[in-house]
Design a protein around this motif. Structure first.
Motif, mmCIF file in Angstrom:
data_model
loop_
_atom_site.group_PDB
_atom_site.id
_atom_site.type_symbol
_atom_site.label_atom_id
_atom_site.label_comp_id
_atom_site.label_asym_id
_atom_site.label_seq_id
_atom_site.Cartn_x
_atom_site.Cartn_y
_atom_site.Cartn_z
ATOM 1 N N LYS A 1 0.709 9.876 -5.378
ATOM 2 C CA LYS A 1 1.302 11.009 -5.133
ATOM 3 C C LYS A 1 2.110 11.369 -6.709
ATOM 4 O O LYS A 1 1.513 13.157 -6.299
ATOM 5 C CB LYS A 1 2.125 11.188 -3.572
ATOM 6 C CG LYS A 1 0.782 10.743 -2.648
ATOM 7 C CD LYS A 1 -0.115 12.451 -2.834
ATOM 8 C CE LYS A 1 -0.828 11.694 -1.414
ATOM 9 N NZ LYS A 1 -1.753 13.331 -1.577
ATOM 10 N N GLU B 1 0.770 -1.538 0.212
ATOM 11 C CA GLU B 1 0.108 0.336 0.184
ATOM 12 C C GLU B 1 0.900 1.104 -0.367
ATOM 13 O O GLU B 1 0.727 2.164 -0.823
ATOM 14 C CB GLU B 1 -0.949 -0.228 1.479
ATOM 15 C CG GLU B 1 -2.105 -0.518 1.422
ATOM 16 C CD GLU B 1 -2.877 -0.768 2.310
ATOM 17 O OE1 GLU B 1 -3.110 -0.048 3.216
ATOM 18 O OE2 GLU B 1 -3.919 -1.903 2.274
ATOM 19 N N GLU B 2 1.974 1.356 0.692
ATOM 20 C CA GLU B 2 2.658 2.586 1.146
ATOM 21 C C GLU B 2 3.471 2.917 -0.419
ATOM 22 O O GLU B 2 3.630 4.003 -0.946
ATOM 23 C CB GLU B 2 3.942 2.329 2.016
ATOM 24 C CG GLU B 2 4.913 3.694 1.862
ATOM 25 C CD GLU B 2 6.075 3.331 3.064
ATOM 26 O OE1 GLU B 2 6.223 4.107 3.078
ATOM 27 O OE2 GLU B 2 6.236 1.833 3.153
ATOM 28 N N ASN C 1 2.341 1.998 -3.711
ATOM 29 C CA ASN C 1 1.208 2.611 -4.587
ATOM 30 C C ASN C 1 0.697 3.428 -4.502
ATOM 31 O O ASN C 1 0.362 4.862 -5.228
ATOM 32 C CB ASN C 1 0.004 1.641 -4.333
ATOM 33 C CG ASN C 1 0.032 -0.166 -4.792
ATOM 34 O OD1 ASN C 1 0.886 -0.165 -5.542
ATOM 35 N ND2 ASN C 1 -0.678 -0.407 -4.736
ATOM 36 N N TYR C 2 0.757 4.451 -2.530
ATOM 37 C CA TYR C 2 0.096 5.333 -2.116
ATOM 38 C C TYR C 2 1.224 6.482 -3.012
ATOM 39 O O TYR C 2 0.813 7.844 -3.388
ATOM 40 C CB TYR C 2 0.327 5.843 -0.800
ATOM 41 C CG TYR C 2 0.037 6.998 -0.466
ATOM 42 C CD1 TYR C 2 -1.199 6.934 -0.423
ATOM 43 C CD2 TYR C 2 0.865 8.109 0.195
ATOM 44 C CE1 TYR C 2 -1.709 9.090 0.582
ATOM 45 C CE2 TYR C 2 0.493 9.206 0.864
ATOM 46 C CZ TYR C 2 -0.662 9.388 0.889
ATOM 47 O OH TYR C 2 -1.182 10.732 1.408
ATOM 48 N N TRP C 3 3.027 6.014 -2.774
ATOM 49 C CA TRP C 3 3.646 7.458 -3.500
ATOM 50 C C TRP C 3 2.861 7.424 -4.999
ATOM 51 O O TRP C 3 3.714 8.133 -5.748
ATOM 52 C CB TRP C 3 4.892 7.418 -2.398
ATOM 53 C CG TRP C 3 4.829 7.655 -1.320
ATOM 54 C CD1 TRP C 3 4.987 6.421 -0.282
ATOM 55 C CD2 TRP C 3 4.501 8.937 -1.086
ATOM 56 N NE1 TRP C 3 4.719 7.379 0.651
ATOM 57 C CE2 TRP C 3 4.573 8.821 0.243
ATOM 58 C CE3 TRP C 3 4.591 9.782 -1.565
ATOM 59 C CZ2 TRP C 3 4.044 9.794 1.693
ATOM 60 C CZ3 TRP C 3 4.324 11.430 -0.606
ATOM 61 C CH2 TRP C 3 4.004 10.888 0.597
#
Length: 364
Positions: free
Chosen positions: A251, A243-244, A246-248
């Motif tokens: 962004k 998830e991390e 993917n999150y960035w």
């Protein structure tokens, strides 16, 4: 009218008409490809030190001729499908052209690919693979091609040709994956937001360099859901997406969209199509049956858990049902997945393409 002259004019009209029909099928005069292994069509074959190679089985098992070409795929990759949509032959790898002793300037007229496996927006993202062509190097090679096109077509002719050509950029995944690598020294020194802002700023300078060398129509492909590729799932006991990462990725894509809007106001005559790869790839992963897929976690070709402990090598096993798989190896999509992605790049709605799709970009 003199019979001979009439016959000559008729023949001329037929030839001219056939040329016109050909040009109608060809939507753009050329495709210039910049990027990483998602669109590498063989540049890394010519990099002796590079570990990021795909010029061996089982890569290419579904490619015409069934031979490996340097594409990190079972068959055609996104670069091939983009060229097909534009009515062009696949853009040849730059390093294969300059290795030929009889190279003419005309070799570059229909476009060329600078894409390289392991490449990133930043220099040095290829450290893991020993050698690749980072974006700065790719743009430097394009500058050489630009000079050859000016020699071939004249300054005004080259500008006219390039202003209607498509400049496709597919890059950024290696920067993000490298940042989230377990031994990433960058991560200890740079906060994630600072990192993606720096990615965007570095990319912006390279795009300006391309613009200054005639590029006007940019097909910008956002970073996909890199946290969901088999290599990242394999790091989790649950086999879920990172998830991390993917999150960035999201962004970075947001920053990419804003920088493209900045460039529109700064660079006269520039236009672009931004493609939301992230959302389309997530669709394939979350609703596979709707797209004809069955396997979204495991790679088709590899070894170990999820076929992701090792890359696709000659000693690897590979699936017989490639069309069922979203991923070919631990990082790259199958031919079937790449085809769907490019279909959306070309004809996608505003849900996935902004402010227009590629078909609209070339017609603008």
């Amino acid at each position: 009218m003199d019979h001979g002259l009439g016959l000559l004019l008729s023949c001329f009209f037929i030839v001219f008409s056939s040329l016109f029909i050909f040009s109608e099928a060809q939507l753009a005069p050329a495709l210039f490809m910049f990027g990483d292994s998602l669109v590498d069509v063989g540049n890394n074959n010519h990099l002796k030190l590079s570990l990021a190679k795909a010029d061996f089985p089982h890569n290419g098992v579904d490619f015409p001729g069934k031979k490996p070409t340097g594409r990190f795929c079972n068959g055609k990759n996104a670069a091939d499908f983009l060229a097909e949509k534009l009515g062009l032959p696949s853009a040849p790898p730059y390093l294969s052209l300059i290795s030929k002793s009889n190279l003419s300037n005309a070799s570059f007229v229909a476009g060329v690919s600078f894409a390289s496996g392991g490449a990133g927006i930043f220099d040095g993202t290829d450290a893991l693979y020993k050698q690749s062509l980072p974006l700065k190097k790719q743009v430097a090679y394009y500058a050489t091609v630009y000079e050859r096109l000016v020699q071939q077509l004249g300054s005004a002719g080259a500008q006219e040709h390039l202003s209607k050509s498509v400049f496709a950029v597919v890059i950024g995944s290696n920067d993000i994956l490298g940042y989230y690598g377990s031994d990433s020294s960058t991560r200890n020194k740079t906060a994630p937001q600072q990192f993606v802002d720096s990615m965007a700023a570095t990319l912006k300078e390279q795009l300006k360099g391309m613009y200054n060398l005639g590029a006007r129509k940019f097909a910008m492909v956002g970073v996909g859901a890199v946290g969901c590729c088999p290599s990242q799932r394999n790091k989790k006991s649950t086999e879920e997406c990172s998830e991390e990462a993917n999150y960035w990725s999201v962004k970075y894509n947001e920053r990419l969209k804003s920088l493209l809007q900045e460039l529109i106001s700064e660079l006269k005559g520039m236009s672009y199509s931004y493609f939301d790869t992230y959302s389309v790839m997530l669709n394939l992963i979350q609703k596979p049956a709707a797209y004809g897929f069955k396997e979204v976690k495991a790679a088709c070709c590899g070894l170990g858990n999820l076929n992701a402990d090792f890359p696709c090598l000659p000693i690897s096993t590979y699936c017989s049902n490639r069309k069922d798989h979203v991923f070919w190896d631990l990082y790259h999509p199958t031919e079937a997945a790449a085809s769907i992605v490019v279909q959306n790049i070309f004809n996608g709605t505003q849900e996935y393409t902004f402010p227009m799709n590629l078909r609209q970009l070339v017609a603008a």
